[in-house]
Design a protein around this motif. Structure first.
Motif, mmCIF file in Angstrom:
data_model
loop_
_atom_site.group_PDB
_atom_site.id
_atom_site.type_symbol
_atom_site.label_atom_id
_atom_site.label_comp_id
_atom_site.label_asym_id
_atom_site.label_seq_id
_atom_site.Cartn_x
_atom_site.Cartn_y
_atom_site.Cartn_z
ATOM 1 N N LYS B 167 41.192 11.741 59.937
ATOM 2 C CA LYS B 167 41.484 11.206 58.595
ATOM 3 C C LYS B 167 41.936 9.747 58.692
ATOM 4 C CE LYS B 167 42.660 15.438 56.138
ATOM 5 N NZ LYS B 167 43.443 16.516 56.761
ATOM 6 N N ALA B 168 42.771 9.456 59.708
ATOM 7 C CA ALA B 168 43.265 8.079 59.871
ATOM 8 C C ALA B 168 42.116 7.150 60.248
ATOM 9 C CB ALA B 168 44.352 8.035 60.937
ATOM 10 N N LEU B 169 41.255 7.623 61.151
ATOM 11 C CA LEU B 169 40.124 6.788 61.584
ATOM 12 C C LEU B 169 39.106 6.594 60.465
ATOM 13 C CD1 LEU B 169 39.628 8.095 65.227
ATOM 14 C CD2 LEU B 169 40.296 5.777 64.540
ATOM 15 N N ALA B 170 39.108 7.509 59.491
ATOM 16 C CA ALA B 170 38.152 7.408 58.383
ATOM 17 C C ALA B 170 38.645 6.489 57.260
ATOM 18 C CB ALA B 170 37.869 8.806 57.827
ATOM 19 N N LEU B 171 39.886 6.022 57.360
ATOM 20 C CA LEU B 171 40.415 5.134 56.318
ATOM 21 C C LEU B 171 39.560 3.886 56.206
ATOM 22 C CD1 LEU B 171 44.285 5.010 56.941
ATOM 23 C CD2 LEU B 171 43.143 5.865 54.884
ATOM 24 N N LYS B 172 39.239 3.489 54.975
ATOM 25 C CA LYS B 172 38.503 2.247 54.770
ATOM 26 C C LYS B 172 39.517 1.097 54.753
ATOM 27 C CE LYS B 172 36.523 4.180 51.154
ATOM 28 N NZ LYS B 172 35.868 4.328 49.854
ATOM 29 N N PRO B 173 39.030 -0.152 54.969
ATOM 30 C CA PRO B 173 39.957 -1.278 54.909
ATOM 31 C C PRO B 173 40.721 -1.312 53.594
ATOM 32 C CG PRO B 173 37.843 -2.012 55.772
ATOM 33 C CD PRO B 173 37.658 -0.576 55.312
ATOM 34 N N PHE B 174 42.013 -1.603 53.710
ATOM 35 C CA PHE B 174 42.914 -1.677 52.564
ATOM 36 C C PHE B 174 43.153 -0.322 51.886
ATOM 37 C CE2 PHE B 174 45.184 -5.148 50.413
ATOM 38 C CZ PHE B 174 45.335 -5.938 51.530
ATOM 39 N N TYR B 175 43.082 0.742 52.688
ATOM 40 C CA TYR B 175 43.488 2.071 52.233
ATOM 41 C C TYR B 175 44.567 2.607 53.172
ATOM 42 C CZ TYR B 175 39.871 2.755 48.710
ATOM 43 O OH TYR B 175 39.102 2.670 47.576
ATOM 44 N N ALA B 176 45.371 3.528 52.645
ATOM 45 C CA ALA B 176 46.437 4.124 53.447
ATOM 46 C C ALA B 176 46.474 5.620 53.204
ATOM 47 C CB ALA B 176 47.781 3.517 53.056
ATOM 48 N N LEU B 177 47.138 6.346 54.103
ATOM 49 C CA LEU B 177 47.347 7.773 53.866
ATOM 50 C C LEU B 177 48.730 8.182 54.352
ATOM 51 C CD1 LEU B 177 47.103 9.852 56.566
ATOM 52 C CD2 LEU B 177 44.774 9.001 56.499
ATOM 53 N N GLU B 178 49.239 9.226 53.723
ATOM 54 C CA GLU B 178 50.521 9.777 54.138
ATOM 55 C C GLU B 178 50.225 10.938 55.069
ATOM 56 O OE1 GLU B 178 53.717 9.474 50.786
ATOM 57 O OE2 GLU B 178 51.776 9.830 49.833
ATOM 58 N N ALA B 179 50.714 10.836 56.321
ATOM 59 C CA ALA B 179 50.446 11.839 57.340
ATOM 60 C C ALA B 179 51.784 12.394 57.835
ATOM 61 C CB ALA B 179 49.664 11.222 58.503
ATOM 62 N N ASP B 180 52.233 13.456 57.176
ATOM 63 C CA ASP B 180 53.575 13.986 57.432
ATOM 64 C C ASP B 180 54.609 12.865 57.295
ATOM 65 O OD1 ASP B 180 52.490 16.508 57.871
ATOM 66 O OD2 ASP B 180 52.190 16.107 60.012
ATOM 67 N N ASP B 181 55.329 12.572 58.397
ATOM 68 C CA ASP B 181 56.364 11.534 58.342
ATOM 69 C C ASP B 181 55.800 10.119 58.342
ATOM 70 O OD1 ASP B 181 58.346 13.349 58.326
ATOM 71 O OD2 ASP B 181 58.848 13.169 60.458
ATOM 72 N N LEU B 182 54.541 9.996 58.724
ATOM 73 C CA LEU B 182 53.975 8.653 58.883
ATOM 74 C C LEU B 182 53.218 8.209 57.637
ATOM 75 C CD1 LEU B 182 52.454 8.817 62.491
ATOM 76 C CD2 LEU B 182 54.801 8.299 61.804
ATOM 77 N N PHE B 183 53.199 6.909 57.449
ATOM 78 C CA PHE B 183 52.379 6.289 56.424
ATOM 79 C C PHE B 183 51.484 5.304 57.167
ATOM 80 C CE2 PHE B 183 51.783 2.680 53.498
ATOM 81 C CZ PHE B 183 51.223 3.320 52.400
ATOM 82 N N ILE B 184 50.173 5.545 57.133
ATOM 83 C CA ILE B 184 49.239 4.758 57.940
ATOM 84 C C ILE B 184 48.337 3.957 57.011
ATOM 85 C CG2 ILE B 184 47.413 4.863 59.689
ATOM 86 C CD1 ILE B 184 48.522 7.693 60.404
ATOM 87 N N ALA B 185 48.345 2.633 57.176
ATOM 88 C CA ALA B 185 47.544 1.772 56.300
ATOM 89 C C ALA B 185 46.609 0.909 57.137
ATOM 90 C CB ALA B 185 48.455 0.880 55.461
ATOM 91 N N ARG B 186 45.361 0.812 56.685
ATOM 92 C CA ARG B 186 44.416 -0.048 57.410
ATOM 93 C C ARG B 186 44.537 -1.465 56.855
ATOM 94 N NH1 ARG B 186 37.986 1.139 58.402
ATOM 95 N NH2 ARG B 186 37.618 -0.552 59.876
ATOM 96 N N THR B 187 45.651 -2.078 57.155
ATOM 97 C CA THR B 187 45.954 -3.433 56.693
ATOM 98 C C THR B 187 46.517 -4.226 57.869
ATOM 99 O OG1 THR B 187 48.117 -2.608 55.974
ATOM 100 C CG2 THR B 187 46.429 -2.823 54.277
ATOM 101 N N GLY B 188 46.759 -5.491 57.658
ATOM 102 C CA GLY B 188 47.322 -6.298 58.739
ATOM 103 C C GLY B 188 47.405 -7.767 58.385
ATOM 104 N N TYR B 189 47.843 -8.536 59.353
ATOM 105 C CA TYR B 189 48.146 -9.957 59.113
ATOM 106 C C TYR B 189 47.627 -10.788 60.277
ATOM 107 C CZ TYR B 189 51.287 -13.709 57.373
ATOM 108 O OH TYR B 189 51.823 -14.861 56.857
ATOM 109 N N THR B 190 46.469 -10.363 60.815
ATOM 110 C CA THR B 190 45.955 -11.040 62.009
ATOM 111 C C THR B 190 44.496 -11.448 61.875
ATOM 112 O OG1 THR B 190 45.254 -8.936 62.993
ATOM 113 C CG2 THR B 190 47.478 -9.707 63.536
#
Lengths: 128, 363
Positions: B167-190
């Protein structure tokens, strides 16, 4: 921090000087200075033949972080510059007291310098 | 001593050079800023960004409130997890902060703001929230790690619980998901692919160590700055502040003018500025020769006028100095910058300078 080479003299601007056998003096910046600056990306070298007074601006070293003047620790004439630094400024980071030398001068007058022990004490004081 | 993130001890143990950043003791680098920069462009690096401020905005009035608070339009976020970059403006139409808003679900939004602006941001948001049916909660118990680089997602996925990996690897750019305790976003500053991961502070060190174990290199704020500069991404406090409008900072694209009836803070003065066509434009500069462009240096455009570098530095990818600058409006591609009393030639270029490991401009 590595030990200071015992055969060099140092200044409170964090430069080192080595007396060469031919009477010239090789000058660079200390390991403390390169470490504080971070990765170097550009060195502005003086023209050969430049006459400088002790304390005058002689070169500029620029790191990823900031630009910093290198002052002439003694008065004299610049007789050689480390041309390798134009393409590889990081030589100063890798080997501040060796391949990272900056200029060689023919001295005409002294400046204020410190022995390795005195410079170490100066550094220790800065840490506090 | 400044504030410390939950990862401070890990940084100190790894030999990081620690500096103050907006009141926080943060790692500048772990030995070589240049190496860390290249690692992110070519492989994968991990950044502690726990100093950034996470604010959750919830309640029946959350959408309405954020549409008033922010210059970009949160109503554009229709799918859960979608993210939006926006400026938060003052009543003069100038920038209080730039931030990312994530739509978590009906009536639930997460806003991530800068560290150095935390106090004024929280005060402003609370002040504006007064008449809306919302709850504004800062989440200081959360930490945040950014893993960035072409291999970052693939490597970091190994650390995730198996059920979340795909599910995390399937995230499109500028999308996020809540994975139990984690919040994973395909974003960044690089300017590279990667994730920004929010987690409970007590899990931060363990996750950090596991990222390092799978081959993601710790990287400091020094590399983060040269990476974002190459990527043409603005830095609050340098490229814009409370006296600069988004129009003068290259952020016009973040302003949502439609629908016209949306009354966001700063809209009035901003509309006037837009109609008057600013006297400035925001552009990239590439130094033609040797040397390093720095913040605040004067830009001289012959026959047109002067401008100023807002962010300058050395580009490790291009091996040349680059800068972002506010320069006089006009159509020209050459200028000069005053560097220690000398005028050096620069080319005016369109940003970004570098994206996904590749130069975007001709050298």
């Amino acid at each position: 921090m590595s030990e200071l080479p015992g055969d060099l003299k140092y200044t409170n601007e964090h430069e080192w000087l080595r007396q060469e056998e031919d009477g010239t003096v090789t000058i660079g910046i200390t390991d403390h200075a390169q470490s504080a600056l971070g990765d170097l990306v550009y060195v502005e070298l003086p023209e050969i033949g430049l006459e400088v007074e002790a304390g005058g601006e002689m070169a500029v070293v620029e790191s990823v972080k900031a630009a910093s003047d290198v002052y002439a620790p003694i008065s004299g004439e610049v007789v050689a510059v480390n041309e390798d630094l134009a393409d590889d400024p990081e030589k100063i980071n890798a080997d501040a007291y060796g391949d990272g030398w900056i200029v060689r001068m023919k001295p005409s007058g002294d400046g204020e310098t410190m022995t390795p022990d005195e410079y170490q004490a100066f550094l220790d004081e800065l840490e506090d | 001593m400044g504030k410390k993130t939950p990862l401070y001890d890990a940084h100190a143990e790894a030999g990081a050079k620690i500096v103050d950043f907006g009141g926080w003791d943060m790692p500048l680098h772990y030995g070589s800023q240049l190496e860390e920069h290249h690692v992110v462009r070519q492989e994968a690096g991990a950044f502690d960004v726990s100093h950034m401020t996470v604010v959750d905005v919830t309640g029946a009035g959350a959408l309405e409130f954020l549409r008033h608070l922010l210059a970009n339009d949160v109503a554009r976020l229709k799918e859960a997890g979608k993210a939006l970059y926006s400026c938060m403006l003052n009543h003069n139409g100038c920038v209080i902060d730039d931030l990312i808003t994530y739509y978590l679900g009906p009536d639930r939004y997460r806003v991530v703001v800068n560290a150095a602006t935390r106090d004024k941001d929280i005060a402003w948001i609370n002040e504006q929230a007064g008449s809306f049916d919302v709850d504004v909660s800062e989440r200081p118990e959360l930490a945040m790690i950014a893993v960035q680089g072409p291999k970052a997602r693939e490597l970091a996925a190994n650390v995730l619980a198996e059920e979340w990996r795909d599910k995390a690897l399937a995230l499109k750019p500028f999308y996020a998901l809540e994975a139990d305790d984690l919040f994973i976003a395909r974003t960044g500053y690089t300017g590279e692919d990667g994730w920004e991961i929010v987690m409970p502070a007590e899990q931060a060190t363990d996750l950090w160590n596991r990222f390092v174990d799978v081959g993601i290199r710790p990287c400091g704020l020094g590399a983060r700055d040269t990476l974002r500069l190459e990527a043409g991404m603005n830095l609050y406090g340098s490229d814009m502040d409370e006296t600069i409008s988004p129009l003068e900072a290259g952020l016009g694209w973040t302003l949502a003018w439609d629908p016209e009836e949306r009354d966001f803070i700063g809209r009035g003065p901003l509309t006037e500025m837009r109609a008057n066509k600013g006297r400035h434009q925001f552009a990239g500069l590439l130094l033609e020769g040797k040397g390093v462009l720095r913040d605040h240096m004067r830009v001289v455009v012959e026959g047109v006028g002067d401008g100023e570098i807002t962010s300058g530095g050395f580009s490790p990818t291009l091996q040349r100095s680059i800068a972002m600058a506010r320069i006089p409006a006009g159509d020209y591609d050459r200028a000069q910058v005053e560097v220690r009393n000398k005028l050096l030639d620069v080319r005016v270029v369109k940003m970004p300078f570098v994206r996904n490991g590749k130069a975007q401009i001709e050298i």
